[in-house]
Design a protein around this motif. Sequence first.
Motif, PDB file in Angstrom:
ATOM      1  N   ALA A 107      -1.466   8.406  13.005  1.00 30.89           N
ATOM      2  CA  ALA A 107      -1.456   9.630  12.208  1.00 30.89           C
ATOM      3  C   ALA A 107      -1.195   9.356  10.736  1.00 30.89           C
ATOM      4  CB  ALA A 107      -0.407  10.606  12.752  1.00 30.89           C
ATOM      5  N   ILE A 108      -1.080   8.068  10.359  1.00 25.42           N
ATOM      6  CA  ILE A 108      -0.775   7.693   8.980  1.00 25.42           C
ATOM      7  C   ILE A 108      -1.853   6.740   8.478  1.00 25.42           C
ATOM      8  CG2 ILE A 108       0.873   6.468   7.494  1.00 25.42           C
ATOM      9  CD1 ILE A 108       3.088   7.518   9.329  1.00 25.42           C
ATOM     10  N   THR A 109      -2.281   6.962   7.227  1.00 26.19           N
ATOM     11  CA  THR A 109      -3.302   6.120   6.606  1.00 26.19           C
ATOM     12  C   THR A 109      -2.676   5.289   5.493  1.00 26.19           C
ATOM     13  OG1 THR A 109      -5.045   7.723   7.082  1.00 26.19           O
ATOM     14  CG2 THR A 109      -5.485   6.118   5.341  1.00 26.19           C
ATOM     15  N   PHE A 110      -3.042   4.020   5.434  1.00 25.69           N
ATOM     16  CA  PHE A 110      -2.569   3.128   4.377  1.00 25.69           C
ATOM     17  C   PHE A 110      -3.662   3.036   3.312  1.00 25.69           C
ATOM     18  CE2 PHE A 110       0.747   2.443   7.134  1.00 25.69           C
ATOM     19  CZ  PHE A 110       1.618   1.435   6.753  1.00 25.69           C
ATOM     20  N   VAL A 111      -3.314   3.430   2.087  1.00 25.85           N
ATOM     21  CA  VAL A 111      -4.285   3.449   0.997  1.00 25.85           C
ATOM     22  C   VAL A 111      -3.888   2.403  -0.044  1.00 25.85           C
ATOM     23  CG1 VAL A 111      -5.497   4.888  -0.676  1.00 25.85           C
ATOM     24  CG2 VAL A 111      -4.543   5.933   1.399  1.00 25.85           C
ATOM     25  N   PRO A 112      -4.783   1.476  -0.398  1.00 29.09           N
ATOM     26  CA  PRO A 112      -4.474   0.502  -1.453  1.00 29.09           C
ATOM     27  C   PRO A 112      -4.229   1.200  -2.786  1.00 29.09           C
ATOM     28  CG  PRO A 112      -6.439  -0.148  -0.210  1.00 29.09           C
ATOM     29  CD  PRO A 112      -6.119   1.261   0.192  1.00 29.09           C
ATOM     30  N   VAL A 113      -3.418   0.572  -3.630  1.00 33.00           N
ATOM     31  CA  VAL A 113      -3.089   1.114  -4.949  1.00 33.00           C
ATOM     32  C   VAL A 113      -3.566   0.129  -6.010  1.00 33.00           C
ATOM     33  CG1 VAL A 113      -1.230   1.986  -6.432  1.00 33.00           C
ATOM     34  CG2 VAL A 113      -1.057   2.230  -3.938  1.00 33.00           C
ATOM     35  N   ASP A 114      -3.970   0.651  -7.155  1.00 32.54           N
ATOM     36  CA  ASP A 114      -4.450  -0.206  -8.247  1.00 32.54           C
ATOM     37  C   ASP A 114      -3.282  -0.918  -8.920  1.00 32.54           C
ATOM     38  OD1 ASP A 114      -7.171   0.245  -7.958  1.00 32.54           O
ATOM     39  OD2 ASP A 114      -7.139   2.056  -9.180  1.00 32.54           O
ATOM     40  N   CYS A 142       0.832  -1.201   0.000  1.00 31.79           N
ATOM     41  CA  CYS A 142       0.000   0.000   0.000  1.00 31.79           C
ATOM     42  C   CYS A 142       0.869   1.254   0.000  1.00 31.79           C
ATOM     43  CB  CYS A 142      -0.904   0.014   1.235  1.00 31.79           C
ATOM     44  SG  CYS A 142      -2.038  -1.374   1.351  1.00 31.79           S
ATOM     45  N   CYS A 143       0.220   2.370  -0.198  1.00 23.63           N
ATOM     46  CA  CYS A 143       0.887   3.661  -0.092  1.00 23.63           C
ATOM     47  C   CYS A 143       0.475   4.297   1.229  1.00 23.63           C
ATOM     48  CB  CYS A 143       0.490   4.557  -1.266  1.00 23.63           C
ATOM     49  SG  CYS A 143       1.333   6.152  -1.257  1.00 23.63           S
ATOM     50  N   ALA A 144       1.454   4.537   2.093  1.00 23.07           N
ATOM     51  CA  ALA A 144       1.187   5.173   3.382  1.00 23.07           C
ATOM     52  C   ALA A 144       1.293   6.685   3.220  1.00 23.07           C
ATOM     53  CB  ALA A 144       2.178   4.676   4.427  1.00 23.07           C
ATOM     54  N   VAL A 145       0.257   7.399   3.662  1.00 26.39           N
ATOM     55  CA  VAL A 145       0.213   8.863   3.518  1.00 26.39           C
ATOM     56  C   VAL A 145      -0.186   9.475   4.856  1.00 26.39           C
ATOM     57  CG1 VAL A 145      -0.447   8.645   1.088  1.00 26.39           C
ATOM     58  CG2 VAL A 145      -2.219   8.950   2.825  1.00 26.39           C
ATOM     59  N   PRO A 146       0.194  10.733   5.103  1.00 27.31           N
ATOM     60  CA  PRO A 146      -0.247  11.397   6.334  1.00 27.31           C
ATOM     61  C   PRO A 146      -1.775  11.479   6.378  1.00 27.31           C
ATOM     62  CG  PRO A 146       1.496  12.659   5.264  1.00 27.31           C
ATOM     63  CD  PRO A 146       1.078  11.603   4.298  1.00 27.31           C
ATOM     64  N   ARG A 147      -2.344  11.331   7.556  1.00 25.68           N
ATOM     65  CA  ARG A 147      -3.805  11.376   7.682  1.00 25.68           C
ATOM     66  C   ARG A 147      -4.364  12.735   7.274  1.00 25.68           C
ATOM     67  NH1 ARG A 147      -7.439   8.033   9.925  1.00 25.68           N
ATOM     68  NH2 ARG A 147      -5.799   6.662  10.710  1.00 25.68           N
ATOM     69  N   THR A 148      -3.526  13.763   7.309  1.00 27.25           N
ATOM     70  CA  THR A 148      -3.978  15.104   6.930  1.00 27.25           C
ATOM     71  C   THR A 148      -3.947  15.327   5.415  1.00 27.25           C
ATOM     72  OG1 THR A 148      -1.712  15.889   7.288  1.00 27.25           O
ATOM     73  CG2 THR A 148      -3.264  16.112   9.128  1.00 27.25           C
ATOM     74  N   ARG A 151     -10.421   5.776  -1.214  1.00 27.08           N
ATOM     75  CA  ARG A 151     -10.521   4.337  -0.980  1.00 27.08           C
ATOM     76  C   ARG A 151      -9.390   3.591  -1.682  1.00 27.08           C
ATOM     77  NH1 ARG A 151     -16.452   1.975  -1.667  1.00 27.08           N
ATOM     78  NH2 ARG A 151     -15.311   0.250  -0.716  1.00 27.08           N
ATOM     79  N   ARG A 152      -8.972   4.099  -2.844  1.00 25.54           N
ATOM     80  CA  ARG A 152      -7.864   3.508  -3.583  1.00 25.54           C
ATOM     81  C   ARG A 152      -7.141   4.617  -4.335  1.00 25.54           C
ATOM     82  NH1 ARG A 152      -8.030  -1.956  -3.773  1.00 25.54           N
ATOM     83  NH2 ARG A 152      -6.428  -2.037  -5.400  1.00 25.54           N
ATOM     84  N   LEU A 153      -5.880   4.355  -4.644  1.00 24.12           N
ATOM     85  CA  LEU A 153      -5.099   5.276  -5.472  1.00 24.12           C
ATOM     86  C   LEU A 153      -4.806   4.617  -6.802  1.00 24.12           C
ATOM     87  CD1 LEU A 153      -2.397   6.618  -2.952  1.00 24.12           C
ATOM     88  CD2 LEU A 153      -4.478   7.786  -3.722  1.00 24.12           C
ATOM     89  N   ALA A 154      -4.884   5.411  -7.870  1.00 21.51           N
ATOM     90  CA  ALA A 154      -4.360   4.961  -9.155  1.00 21.51           C
ATOM     91  C   ALA A 154      -2.846   5.174  -9.137  1.00 21.51           C
ATOM     92  CB  ALA A 154      -4.996   5.751 -10.293  1.00 21.51           C
ATOM     93  N   VAL A 155      -2.138   4.407  -9.934  1.00 26.86           N
ATOM     94  CA  VAL A 155      -0.684   4.581  -9.986  1.00 26.86           C
ATOM     95  C   VAL A 155      -0.351   6.007 -10.408  1.00 26.86           C
ATOM     96  CG1 VAL A 155       1.449   3.789 -11.076  1.00 26.86           C
ATOM     97  CG2 VAL A 155      -0.322   2.127 -10.463  1.00 26.86           C
ATOM     98  N   ASP A 156      -1.147   6.570 -11.318  1.00 30.16           N
ATOM     99  CA  ASP A 156      -0.891   7.941 -11.778  1.00 30.16           C
ATOM    100  C   ASP A 156      -1.035   8.961 -10.661  1.00 30.16           C
ATOM    101  OD1 ASP A 156      -0.291   7.170 -14.325  1.00 30.16           O
ATOM    102  OD2 ASP A 156      -2.255   7.618 -15.180  1.00 30.16           O
ATOM    103  N   ASP A 157      -1.772   8.615  -9.588  1.00 29.84           N
ATOM    104  CA  ASP A 157      -1.916   9.548  -8.464  1.00 29.84           C
ATOM    105  C   ASP A 157      -0.592   9.812  -7.768  1.00 29.84           C
ATOM    106  OD1 ASP A 157      -4.660   9.857  -8.798  1.00 29.84           O
ATOM    107  OD2 ASP A 157      -5.145   8.153  -7.495  1.00 29.84           O
ATOM    108  N   LEU A 158       0.380   8.938  -7.991  1.00 31.73           N
ATOM    109  CA  LEU A 158       1.674   9.077  -7.316  1.00 31.73           C
ATOM    110  C   LEU A 158       2.619  10.016  -8.050  1.00 31.73           C
ATOM    111  CD1 LEU A 158       2.303   5.316  -6.379  1.00 31.73           C
ATOM    112  CD2 LEU A 158       1.269   7.109  -4.969  1.00 31.73           C
TER     113      LEU A 158
END
Length: 302
Positions: free
Chosen positions: A260-267, A174-180, A187-194
Motif C-alpha cells: 500500500a506504499i510507493t517508494f518514489v526517488p528524489v532528485d 527514497c520518499c515513501a508515500v501512500p499509494r493513494t 516517477r521522481r520528486l523534486a526536493v521542493d515537492d516535499l
Amino acid sequence: NNMYNPLLDCFIYVAEHGTFTKAGEIMLISPTAVMKQINALERHLGLKLFERSNQGVVLTPVGRSVYDYALQMKQYSKQALDDIHRQLSSDTAVLRIGTSPLNPCEPFLNVWYKINSAFPRYSLNLISFGNEYSEVFSAHTMLGDKLDFVVGTCDPDRDLGRLDHIPIGEYNLCCAVPRTHPYASKRRLAVDDLRGFTLMIAKKGLSEGIDRVRADLEMNCPDVKLEDIDKMYSLEPFDRCRQVGKFFLAPECWQHVEPAITFVPVDWEHTIPCCLIYRKDPADVVSRVIQEIKKRMRITFG
C-alpha cells in the motif's frame, strides 16, 4: 583406512603380544592367517622380523627397527588422512544467510554469484526472520551461531561490538508515500515537492547518510516538517504512512515491504551504505568467503 601396507598392522599386533594366537584374537582371524601375513611381509621386505619358538615369537634386531618405523608410519598415515579430511571438510560448507523484507539478502547474492566459482562446494541456506527491531536484533545475536551473514544498512566505520561488516554497495534514499497519494504516480520528486509535508526520518545519529539528508532539508527546505523515528528497523513508519498519510525516508530496498506504499526517488544524491554483517571471529569457511568478498570490493570500489 590407512596409507601404508596393511600387513604392518598385523606385524605390530604380533610384536606387541608375542604370539600369532593373541594377535589373531585381536584381529578376529586365525593364528594361521596371522602367520601367513607375517610370512608375506617378510618376503616383501626380504627381512627376517621374528625369531619363532614354541613359546611364541620375539623381534629380531632388524624386526625391532622395523617395528619402531612402523609405529611412526602408522601415526604419519593417520595425521595425513586427518589433514586430508579436514581439507575436504573446509572445502564443503553451507552458508546461512539471514533475510527479511527490511534486511533483504539480494545484495549478498549479487556479490556471491560473482565469486562463487571460487567455492564450488559451498551452498546457501536462506533463513528468514521478522521485520520488528527485536527480531532484527535477535538475528544479529545469532551471527556465528545459527547465521553466518546478514545484510543491513550500516555506516562503514560504525563499531558493532562483537560484529564486523563490509560495505558491498549502497541504497538510494527514497520518499515513501501512500499509494493513494498523487505523488505515488510520479516517477521522481523534486526536493521542493516535499515542502509543507511531514517527513518521518530516522533520529539523528543512527545513520550518517540519513543525517546528511536531515541537514540538507533543514538548510534548504526548512518548511519540510521532520518527525523523528526512534528505530531504523521497524514497521511503525509503514503503518503511520498508510494510516495517517505521512511520508517517510527509507532505502530503496524496502520498496516491497508494504504494497500500500510507493517508494518514489528524489532528485538528490543521498545514499546509505549496504553492508554485509558477520561475527568478528567467524569460522574458517566463512572467513574464506569474507576475504574473497573484500578482494572483490577492492576491485569494484578501489
